[in-house]
Design a protein around this motif. Structure first.
Motif, PDB file in Angstrom:
ATOM      1  N   CYS A 191       0.888  -2.364  13.700  1.00 34.35           N
ATOM      2  CA  CYS A 191       1.402  -0.971  13.294  1.00 34.35           C
ATOM      3  C   CYS A 191       0.668   0.049  13.725  1.00 34.35           C
ATOM      4  O   CYS A 191      -0.676  -0.102  13.616  1.00 34.35           O
ATOM      5  CB  CYS A 191       1.843  -0.932  11.754  1.00 34.35           C
ATOM      6  N   VAL A 192       1.273   1.093  14.251  1.00 36.15           N
ATOM      7  CA  VAL A 192       0.270   2.277  14.896  1.00 36.15           C
ATOM      8  C   VAL A 192       1.083   3.500  14.510  1.00 36.15           C
ATOM      9  O   VAL A 192       2.435   3.800  14.157  1.00 36.15           O
ATOM     10  CB  VAL A 192       0.679   2.110  16.433  1.00 36.15           C
ATOM     11  N   ASN A 193       0.399   4.485  14.237  1.00 32.06           N
ATOM     12  CA  ASN A 193       0.611   5.796  13.662  1.00 32.06           C
ATOM     13  C   ASN A 193       0.693   6.797  14.823  1.00 32.06           C
ATOM     14  O   ASN A 193       0.760   7.751  14.341  1.00 32.06           O
ATOM     15  CB  ASN A 193      -0.061   6.205  12.200  1.00 32.06           C
ATOM     16  N   GLY A 194       0.675   6.261  16.059  1.00 32.98           N
ATOM     17  CA  GLY A 194       0.508   7.298  17.112  1.00 32.98           C
ATOM     18  C   GLY A 194      -0.849   7.279  17.617  1.00 32.98           C
ATOM     19  O   GLY A 194      -1.102   7.731  18.749  1.00 32.98           O
ATOM     20  N   THR A 195      -1.967   7.340  16.674  1.00 36.58           N
ATOM     21  CA  THR A 195      -3.150   7.468  17.046  1.00 36.58           C
ATOM     22  C   THR A 195      -4.339   6.376  16.731  1.00 36.58           C
ATOM     23  O   THR A 195      -5.235   6.346  17.470  1.00 36.58           O
ATOM     24  CB  THR A 195      -4.083   8.734  16.503  1.00 36.58           C
ATOM     25  N   GLU A 196      -3.723   5.496  15.913  1.00 31.62           N
ATOM     26  CA  GLU A 196      -4.482   4.534  15.379  1.00 31.62           C
ATOM     27  C   GLU A 196      -3.727   3.241  14.903  1.00 31.62           C
ATOM     28  O   GLU A 196      -2.600   3.477  14.393  1.00 31.62           O
ATOM     29  CB  GLU A 196      -5.602   4.903  14.445  1.00 31.62           C
ATOM     30  N   ILE A 197      -4.490   1.866  14.856  1.00 33.36           N
ATOM     31  CA  ILE A 197      -3.717   0.895  14.280  1.00 33.36           C
ATOM     32  C   ILE A 197      -3.829   0.945  12.976  1.00 33.36           C
ATOM     33  O   ILE A 197      -5.071   1.308  12.456  1.00 33.36           O
ATOM     34  CB  ILE A 197      -4.129  -0.479  14.928  1.00 33.36           C
ATOM     35  N   ILE A 198      -2.875   0.783  11.975  1.00 30.26           N
ATOM     36  CA  ILE A 198      -2.963   0.936  10.557  1.00 30.26           C
ATOM     37  C   ILE A 198      -2.446  -0.297   9.846  1.00 30.26           C
ATOM     38  O   ILE A 198      -1.445  -1.045  10.379  1.00 30.26           O
ATOM     39  CB  ILE A 198      -2.164   2.170  10.254  1.00 30.26           C
ATOM     40  N   GLN A 199      -2.625  -0.502   8.631  1.00 27.67           N
ATOM     41  CA  GLN A 199      -2.012  -1.548   7.676  1.00 27.67           C
ATOM     42  C   GLN A 199      -0.409  -1.450   7.649  1.00 27.67           C
ATOM     43  O   GLN A 199       0.114  -0.294   7.595  1.00 27.67           O
ATOM     44  CB  GLN A 199      -2.521  -1.457   6.379  1.00 27.67           C
ATOM     45  N   CYS A 200       0.145  -2.352   7.961  1.00 26.83           N
ATOM     46  CA  CYS A 200       1.851  -2.416   7.837  1.00 26.83           C
ATOM     47  C   CYS A 200       2.018  -2.314   6.393  1.00 26.83           C
ATOM     48  O   CYS A 200       1.643  -2.809   5.565  1.00 26.83           O
ATOM     49  CB  CYS A 200       2.253  -3.614   8.633  1.00 26.83           C
TER      50      CYS A 200
END
Length: 406
Positions: A191-200
């Motif tokens: 999962c990506v928020n546009g600037t970094e990989i994050i917890q899904c």
């Protein structure tokens, strides 16, 4: 942790084909991780990055108008490799095995890796508005190819406008267009928020998604995990992912992309890498209906006609959000009129109006998700089937069944 990586050749940005605002930033983040994790594989190894190897101009492609599709090829070998033939195929249905149609082939020269890459743009005119799956394949490597495990990549990308005032239920289709049984295995998600990989948002550990499995509710695999799945010939199953209410609001996210990667193929034979992505653009019904979607339409008469329908739909929604049938009826009228007017529009105007239609249909789904009756979830699941098929009037008709009263 700040990610650092190097390539033997600067990364080429995708041409201005961006189905969502942060596409390039998302690509750079995920590719950085892929490069950091990649290792030298033989002397010459043309192949594809695991994510964002294929970036279409629109998702789905614009019906009846040439659509640009960028394909990125890389080399993880220690030596340059030249004359690599890259072929692009399409299929009008979900994440699928077999049944591909050739768009075209191009030749690339790749510097030594890891990370030496080249971007090529293909163009195709799709004849259907259905959600389209794209597959790139290394079809010839005259200089040699020491590792063929990354020679095929498939992408099935959907972009959805949604709010998180209620749970967002998404269904990822896995189809088998071959006559023989295949196996689905190895599914993972990033999962990506546009600037970094994050917890899904839909798994406990953030890096796994349930594998598709046939269960009593007709094919959705619930969180908790499912084993490798046999899929009969010429059939489809769905994997369900739910983004909880207020999840994006709580993390101040305007955009969330989750990328599902799996493998499909014969039980005892080679598997194809399947890559499905869904991007959620956080918005509200009012924002979508107030957005100036039609500024690119030259005819003032056409703009006024369509914008007045949207204004009436917004009035109906705001007057009584719990009675959503009138609002959806007006949105369906917008879809009908937009389709009829396409014959008088230029190619660029058609691209514009088809993007608007997709956003307006999503607004209708949001209205039902917010205010639907007890069976709204089931109707929305069927509506998403029609949306994926490019049948937008049918999408809104089915969704409207979820409006109160029951």
């Amino acid at each position: 942790t700040k990610l650092q990586y190097r390539t033997s050749k600067p990364l080429q940005k995708a041409s201005p084909h961006s189905p969502h605002s942060n596409m390039w930033r998302s690509f750079a983040v995920v590719l950085a991780v892929a490069l950091a994790a990649s290792s030298v594989s033989g002397d010459k190894n043309p192949g594809f990055p695991p994510y964002f190897a294929i970036t279409p101009e629109n998702t789905p492609g614009v019906q009846g108008v040439p659509t640009g599709i960028d394909v990125r090829t890389w080399n993880t070998g220690t030596e340059a490799t030249n004359g690599v033939e890259v072929s692009l195929f399409f299929n009008d249905w979900g994440a699928i095995y077999s049944g591909w149609q050739l768009i075209g082939s191009q030749t690339v020269d790749l510097p030594a890796g890891p990370g030496g890459n080249e971007l090529k743009t293909f163009t195709h005119t799709f004849q259907a508005a259905a959600h389209t799956c794209l597959k790139a394949e290394i079809t010839d490597a005259p200089d040699g190819n020491d590792d063929t495990t990354d020679d095929t990549i498939q992408i099935n990308w959907d972009v959805i406008s949604a709010d998180d005032a209620a749970d967002i239920e998404l269904y990822i289709p896995f189809g088998n267009a071959d006559g023989e049984e295949i196996i689905i295995s190895g599914t993972e998600v990033v999962c990506v928020n546009g600037t970094e990989i994050i917890q899904c948002p839909f798994t406990a550990d953030g890096d796994r998604i349930p594998r598709p499995a046939v269960v009593e509710d007709g094919g959705a695999c619930v969180p908790g995990g499912c084993g490798d799945t046999a899929l009969d010939g010429n059939s489809e199953i769905l994997a369900k992912a739910t983004v909880a209410k207020d999840y994006m609001t709580g993390l101040a996210l305007d955009e969330l992309t989750f990328m599902v990667r799996t493998e499909m193929g014969p039980k005892d034979g080679p598997k194809e890498k399947i890559h499905a992505m869904i991007t959620i653009l956080k918005t509200t019904v009012a924002e979508v209906l107030n957005k100036p979607h039609l500024c690119c339409i030259e005819s003032i008469k056409t703009r006024v006609l369509l914008e007045s329908i949207l204004a009436d739909a917004l009035d109906a929604y705001e007057a009584d959000p719990s009675d959503c049938r009138l609002a959806l009826k007006l949105l369906r009228m917008f879809v009908q009129k937009a389709k009829l007017l396409e014959c008088d529009l230029t190619d660029e105007e058609i691209k514009c109006i088809q993007k608007a239609v997709q956003a307006i249909v999503d607004a209708g789904l949001m209205i039902v998700r917010e205010n639907g009756n007890a069976k709204a979830s089931a109707y929305l699941k069927e509506a998403m089937f029609f949306r994926r098929s490019g049948l937008y009037e049918a999408t809104l008709l089915e969704a409207a069944k979820g409006c109160p009263p029951l």
